[in-house]
Design an enzyme around this catalytic site. Structure first.
Site, PDB file in Angstrom:
ATOM      1  N   GLU A  60       0.851  -1.189   0.000  1.00  0.00           N
ATOM      2  CA  GLU A  60       0.000   0.000   0.000  1.00  0.00           C
ATOM      3  C   GLU A  60       0.895   1.250   0.000  1.00  0.00           C
ATOM      4  OE1 GLU A  60      -4.357   0.483   1.234  1.00  0.00           O
ATOM      5  OE2 GLU A  60      -3.192  -0.887   0.054  1.00  0.00           O
ATOM      6  N   ASP A  62       4.011   1.393  -1.006  1.00  0.00           N
ATOM      7  CA  ASP A  62       4.703   1.458  -2.294  1.00  0.00           C
ATOM      8  C   ASP A  62       3.802   2.077  -3.357  1.00  0.00           C
ATOM      9  OD1 ASP A  62       6.868   0.325  -1.099  1.00  0.00           O
ATOM     10  OD2 ASP A  62       6.600  -1.678  -1.960  1.00  0.00           O
ATOM     11  N   LYS A 141      16.347 -11.720  -0.707  1.00  0.00           N
ATOM     12  CA  LYS A 141      16.201 -10.387  -0.098  1.00  0.00           C
ATOM     13  C   LYS A 141      15.505 -10.602   1.243  1.00  0.00           C
ATOM     14  CE  LYS A 141      14.713  -5.728  -1.213  1.00  0.00           C
ATOM     15  NZ  LYS A 141      14.002  -5.466   0.027  1.00  0.00           N
ATOM     16  N   ASP A 143      13.704  -9.969   4.644  1.00  0.00           N
ATOM     17  CA  ASP A 143      12.788  -8.937   5.139  1.00  0.00           C
ATOM     18  C   ASP A 143      13.168  -8.632   6.593  1.00  0.00           C
ATOM     19  OD1 ASP A 143      10.821  -7.134   5.056  1.00  0.00           O
ATOM     20  OD2 ASP A 143       9.156  -8.555   5.048  1.00  0.00           O
ATOM     21  N   ARG A 162      20.368   1.849   8.943  1.00  0.00           N
ATOM     22  CA  ARG A 162      20.506   2.558   7.673  1.00  0.00           C
ATOM     23  C   ARG A 162      20.021   4.005   7.806  1.00  0.00           C
ATOM     24  NH1 ARG A 162      16.920   3.213   3.627  1.00  0.00           N
ATOM     25  NH2 ARG A 162      17.832   3.717   1.613  1.00  0.00           N
ATOM     26  N   LYS A 326      22.950  -9.127  -8.254  1.00  0.00           N
ATOM     27  CA  LYS A 326      24.020  -8.119  -8.327  1.00  0.00           C
ATOM     28  C   LYS A 326      25.062  -8.551  -9.347  1.00  0.00           C
ATOM     29  CE  LYS A 326      23.611  -7.118  -3.426  1.00  0.00           C
ATOM     30  NZ  LYS A 326      24.157  -7.452  -2.107  1.00  0.00           N
TER      31      LYS A 326
HETATM   32  N1  5U1 Z   1      20.425  -9.463   0.190  1.00  0.00           N
HETATM   33  C1  5U1 Z   1      20.625  -8.155   0.013  1.00  0.00           C
HETATM   34  N2  5U1 Z   1      19.828  -7.243   0.488  1.00  0.00           N
HETATM   35  N3  5U1 Z   1      20.342  -6.060   0.112  1.00  0.00           N
HETATM   36  C2  5U1 Z   1      19.885  -4.823   0.364  1.00  0.00           C
HETATM   37  N4  5U1 Z   1      21.641  -7.598  -0.682  1.00  0.00           N
HETATM   38  C3  5U1 Z   1      21.468  -6.280  -0.618  1.00  0.00           C
HETATM   39  N5  5U1 Z   1      22.187  -5.260  -1.124  1.00  0.00           N
HETATM   40  C4  5U1 Z   1      21.779  -4.013  -0.895  1.00  0.00           C
HETATM   41  C5  5U1 Z   1      20.611  -3.772  -0.150  1.00  0.00           C
HETATM   42  C6  5U1 Z   1      20.146  -2.391   0.098  1.00  0.00           C
HETATM   43  O1  5U1 Z   1      22.440  -2.956  -1.344  1.00  0.00           O
HETATM   44  C7  5U1 Z   1      23.649  -3.111  -2.087  1.00  0.00           C
HETATM   45  C8  5U1 Z   1      23.381  -3.486  -3.493  1.00  0.00           C
HETATM   46  C9  5U1 Z   1      24.313  -1.786  -2.029  1.00  0.00           C
END
Ligand code: 5U1
Length: 711
Positions: A60, A62, A141, A143, A162, A326
């Site tokens: 929501e 987003d 990723k 959470d 962060r 990446k």
């Molecule tokens: N698993 C993962 N989460 N994550 C979040 N990798 C990863 N890399 C991130 C972020 C924000 O940033 C780099 C690509 C800089």
């Protein structure tokens, strides 16, 4: 929620639907929407980052954010400096020391489908001006909460959130308690490994999370101790990290996966050509790298990785909201560089959200197979966790009260890992939806069972139960299965599947019907045949001759297990005497308290239940009246252990009979054990009994022993 992070596609040239750009006048309606969106997003940023109490699901948020970006792209002259889109991240927390990140903590651009991912690779190749295959490092990723860990001379000196990406909050005191975070890295290359020496100043980044199992356990414990419960593992992790007292973090199961590193000083020590090499070193230094991490080549393999990960998502003990892809070679990463908020060499491939908002259209009540009545929310259908959901469990009335739920409310639904979706939160009605405020209606437990119309009764402090045990269609199968089971009438061969077949085929409606089944009816059933039908008819006939305790246990009276059934039979001697007893009389039975007495009295007074009992007796179910036996204490203080298989009684039955003689039944053999009753297959407990010279008897001797004592 990935507030102001996970930069939207619009940042990426050529991604998704490009907004119509122009410098035309801003219509009043759009201006109004721009202002409202900024206010709403700022409000939700505050709830999420500062209070750890988001009121809307990430999707929501987003959606609001994407709409604001779209409008701002359409009317760039109206982008204000204080717009939430101009931030790298959320508002910093207060109450913690601020830390400036030496390398800004960027967020990730995100894509939702294959085509977007293909575009991502096309853009990379274009920028690199190369058609050569690209190697990628793929990972889940997580959470959780992104953190930066600073090591100086191998020692953890600071951990920070962060925050807004440029500066975060110092949470070193809490992060130190996490066992996945090394406090000190190996001083020099470890002998026998090819681990490089740790750079003088090293920043490691990762995601702190709470596992699903840890979250369930922490919430269960908080519910018992009256502590704070959390709606999901991410909030639990975030809420824990923002505690001032590190003992709280130490008591909660936080974990961390690292996902990257920056060498701040001393880069001569680690010649990392790739991210894969970086991860190898981090692992050698003691960090936890996600086991799903995979190096692949080309975007198609990235997709294969993401799809396989999505398929395994529910089986993982931590929550993920996508895959991160990446570019593996660090040199290429450097060449690709950054957009305003995100690296051009990384992408989040997002999975379907596990929490979404929807509306509760109605609440209905379901009767479980044992009679428990559960409220179920009927929802405006919504796509969550990869499926469309239109129902969610509400567990019980206490949960409804805790949520403050009413019909017509907007709620957050969560479907994660577990298959049953649940309502986790009512979205505060801010008063803008006047109609909803008026129409919200209270949820009440019905007085009558929705399946059979019998009275609904409270069962303990929280639950409610249908009182129509023997006649309620919702409980029919369970009631029949229980009645025919081993500790009850023991109809051999009449198992769960057959009960299901007989009920679904309309051949039996309650337990008494079992004794009116005909051979021809059984023989005509699928997978049955003449021989099996004859066998079952014989078993049914044999079951007609039973005992009063077995009969009482078989009725499935709430709270009446084998021990209570035996106590009731021994106390009253006959069914007639028991049927004549009121709750007060029942309370005089050994081990029967007021709750059990009330349940038994109520069950036996129900006309429908009496009718079934009468029909059972008319069908020939009989027993010899039980000798009225006062509870005995002949075995008082003696400890028995049961082991192996008992062939002529169930364990519960044996236990109940021993207890009625005053004995204690223990689970393991020790010097204090007086007797071990050993059936076939007895193993280590029997060995132990022999070793400790404890007396042992077999089932035969045990039965004789019981008979001797009138049991
Ligand atoms: N698993 C993962 N989460 N994550 C979040 N990798 C990863 N890399 C991130 C972020 C924000 O940033 C780099 C690509 C800089």
């Amino acid at each position: 929620m990935t507030v102001g992070s996970d930069s939207e596609q619009s940042e990426e040239e050529g991604l998704g639907q490009a907004p119509v750009r122009g410098l035309g006048p801003l219509p009043q309606q759009d201006l109004q929407e721009l202002t409202t969106l900024r206010q709403q997003i700022t409000h939700h940023d505050y709830l999420y980052h500062t209070l750890d109490a988001p009121e809307i699901p990430d999707v929501e948020y987003d959606r609001l954010f994407a709409r604001l970006e779209q409008l701002e792209a359409q009317y760039p002259q109206f982008v204000t400096l204080d717009s939430p889109t101009q931030r790298v991240g959320g508002t910093p927390l207060s109450g913690f020391a601020q830390v400036t990140h030496e390398v800004p903590m960027m967020s990730l651009a995100k894509v939702f489908d294959e085509a977007d991912l293909v575009d991502f690779e096309a853009r990379i190749k274009k920028r690199l001006d190369s058609a050569a295959p690209i190697a990628y490092s793929c990972e889940p990723k997580i959470d959780g909460v992104a953190v930066s860990l600073l090591y100086e001379e191998g020692v953890l000196v600071r951990a920070a959130t962060r925050g807004d990406g440029l500066s975060g909050e110092d949470i070193t005191h809490n992060v130190r308690t996490i066992r996945d975070v090394p406090l000190r890295l190996p001083a020099s290359a470890r002998a026998g490994t090819d681990a490089p020496a740790v750079p003088r100043r090293l920043e490691v980044r990762g995601e702190i999370y709470m596992s699903r199992s840890g979250f369930e356990a922490a919430n269960a414990q908080a519910a018992v101790t009256g502590g704070k419960t959390f709606v999901n593992p991410r909030n639990a992790a975030a809420g824990t990290l923002r505690q001032l007292d590190p003992r709280i973090a130490a008591s909660r199961p936080l974990r961390m996966f690292c996902y990257g590193a920056n060498i701040l000083e001393g880069d001569e020590t680690v010649p990392w050509p790739t991210l894969t090499a970086t991860f190898a070193s981090l692992q050698q230094w003691g960090f936890v790298v996600n086991p799903e991490l995979q190096a692949v080549t080309g975007v198609t393999q990235c997709l294969v990785f993401a799809q396989a990960l999505l398929a395994r998502r529910d089986g993982l003990d931590y929550e993920i909201d996508g895959a991160v892809i990446k570019v593996d070679r660090l040199q290429l990463q450097a060449e690709l560089g950054f957009n305003a908020r995100t690296p051009r060499w990384a992408m989040a491939y997002k999975f379907p959200a596990e929490e979404v908002a929807t509306e509760v259209r109605d609440v209905e009540f379901q009767v479980g197979r044992t009679g428990t009545i559960t409220p179920v929310a009927r929802l405006e259908p919504v796509f969550v966790g990869g499926v469309t959901v239109s129902n969610a469990t509400l567990h019980n009335m206490a949960e409804i009260a805790r949520l403050g739920l009413r019909i017509g409310d907007r709620v957050i639904i969560r479907r994660a890992g577990d298959v049953i979706p649940k309502v986790v939160k009512v979205i505060e009605n801010d008063g803008t939806n006047k109609e909803a405020l008026v129409t919200r209606s209270e949820i009440l437990m019905p007085a009558q069972c929705p399946a059979c119309g019998s009275a609904v009764e409270p069962d303990g402090d929280i639950l409610f139960r249908c009182s129509g045990g023997l006649v309620c269609p919702a409980q029919r199968k369970e009631a029949i299965r229980h009645f025919c089971a081993r500790g009850a009438l023991d109809v051999e061969g009449l198992g769960d599947k057959l009960v299901e077949q007989l009920v679904d085929g309309g051949l039996i409606h309650d337990v008494a019907d079992v004794f009116h089944l005909q051979h021809a009816q059984l023989a005509a059933l699928e997978r049955m045949g003449d021989k099996s039908a004859a066998k079952l008819m014989a078993a049914i006939d044999k079951a007609r001759s039973t005992t009063l305790p077995r009969f009482l246990f078989g009725l499935g009276i709430p709270e009446v297990g084998e021990a209570t059934a035996l106590a009731l039979a021994s106390h009253f001697g006959s069914l007639e005497a028991l049927l004549a007893a009121d709750a007060a009389t029942l309370e005089s039975v050994e081990d029967v308290g007021p709750i059990v007495a009330a349940r038994v009295a109520h069950f036996l007074q129900q006309a429908a239940n009496r009718d079934v009992i009468a029909r059972l007796r008319d069908a020939g179910v009989h027993w010899a009246d039980q000798a009225v036996v006062a509870q005995s204490d002949v075995l008082a203080g003696q400890i028995f252990v049961l082991t192996g298989t008992l062939e002529r009684m169930t364990r519960d039955d044996a236990k109940a009979r021993l207890q009625s003689l005053g004995a204690k039944v223990a689970g393991s053999v020790s010097k204090k054990t007086d007797w071990v009753i050993a059936g076939p297959g007895a193993g280590s407990k029997l060995d132990k009994a022999v070793e400790l010279e404890v007396s042992v008897m077999d089932e035969e001797a045990f039965l004789a022993f019981l008979a001797e004592h009138g049991k």
